[in-house]
Scaffold this active site. Structure first.
Site, PDB file in Angstrom:
ATOM      1  N   CYS A  91     -31.363 -33.040  17.295  1.00 23.27           N
ATOM      2  CA  CYS A  91     -30.396 -33.779  18.118  1.00 23.27           C
ATOM      3  C   CYS A  91     -31.051 -34.930  18.861  1.00 23.27           C
ATOM      4  CB  CYS A  91     -29.700 -32.841  19.111  1.00 23.27           C
ATOM      5  SG  CYS A  91     -30.812 -32.193  20.361  1.00 23.27           S
ATOM      6  N   CYS A 144     -30.397 -25.555  22.467  1.00 27.99           N
ATOM      7  CA  CYS A 144     -30.609 -26.126  23.805  1.00 27.99           C
ATOM      8  C   CYS A 144     -31.451 -25.154  24.642  1.00 27.99           C
ATOM      9  CB  CYS A 144     -29.283 -26.380  24.507  1.00 27.99           C
ATOM     10  SG  CYS A 144     -28.051 -27.253  23.529  1.00 27.99           S
TER      11      CYS A 144
HETATM   12 FE1  FES Z   1     -29.671 -30.728  21.555  1.00 29.42          FE
HETATM   13 FE2  FES Z   1     -28.447 -29.599  23.687  1.00 29.42          FE
HETATM   14  S1  FES Z   1     -27.500 -30.607  21.979  1.00 29.42           S
HETATM   15  S2  FES Z   1     -30.564 -29.901  23.374  1.00 29.42           S
END
Ligand code: FES
Length: 166
Positions: free
Chosen positions: A39, A112
């Site tokens: 991400c 996360c």
């Molecule tokens: Fe990647 Fe939360 S969406 S750390």
């Protein structure tokens, strides 16, 4: 029945309304940085240790995040949870332990928590490796996280994979 107060989103909004221990710690003893290649988010954790009854424990913890709200919420909870813990106790903390107050994370948000756990482990490993050696130069490290530009926003991020990235 839909109960928004018990939803993950409601708990998340609650947790990030007043995040604790957010920001660089200039006198940190150790620092761990982890980024997610998936991400692009990243998180840095700062730890300060103290002696308590002859035992080294975490005095304070703080974090910097370039990430989603979930990571901020979890890091906020984790840094509160770490106060007073020994290195070995802190090493036992899992992402699940740190997210107890949020409840089970949606599958898309599990990484996360793993990112926060990774930053903590990285900081703890750093402390074990370097204990009794030179203090961390947070100026150098901070500038590798964000290089502020007076002419407008240049950001440099050093990505480190967490140990147990799926
Ligand atoms: Fe990647 Fe939360 S969406 S750390």
């Amino acid at each position: 029945m839909d109960n928004p107060d018990d939803s993950f989103e409601a708990k998340l909004q609650d947790a990030i309304a007043n995040p604790k221990n957010m920001g660089e710690m200039p006198d940190a003893d150790s620092i761990g940085t982890v980024g997610s290649a998936d991400c692009g988010d990243m998180l840095r954790m700062f730890l300060k240790f103290t002696d308590k009854d002859g035992k080294k424990v975490i005095d304070r913890a703080s974090f910097q995040s370039f990430g989603c709200q979930t990571a901020i919420a979890i890091a906020s909870m984790a840094t509160e949870m770490l106060k007073g813990k020994s290195i070995s106790d802190a090493q036992k903390l899992s992402a699940e332990d740190m997210t107890t107050d949020l409840g089970p994370l949606p599958p898309v948000k599990i990484h996360c928590g793993q990112m926060v756990e990774g930053a903590l482990r990285s900081a703890l490993n750093e402390e074990e490796k370097d204990h009794h050696s030179n203090p961390v130069d947070t100026n150098t490290l901070a500038s590798s996280l964000v290089t502020p530009s007076p002419k407008g926003g240049k950001i440099k991020i050093n990505i480190t994979q967490p140990e147990n990235t799926p």
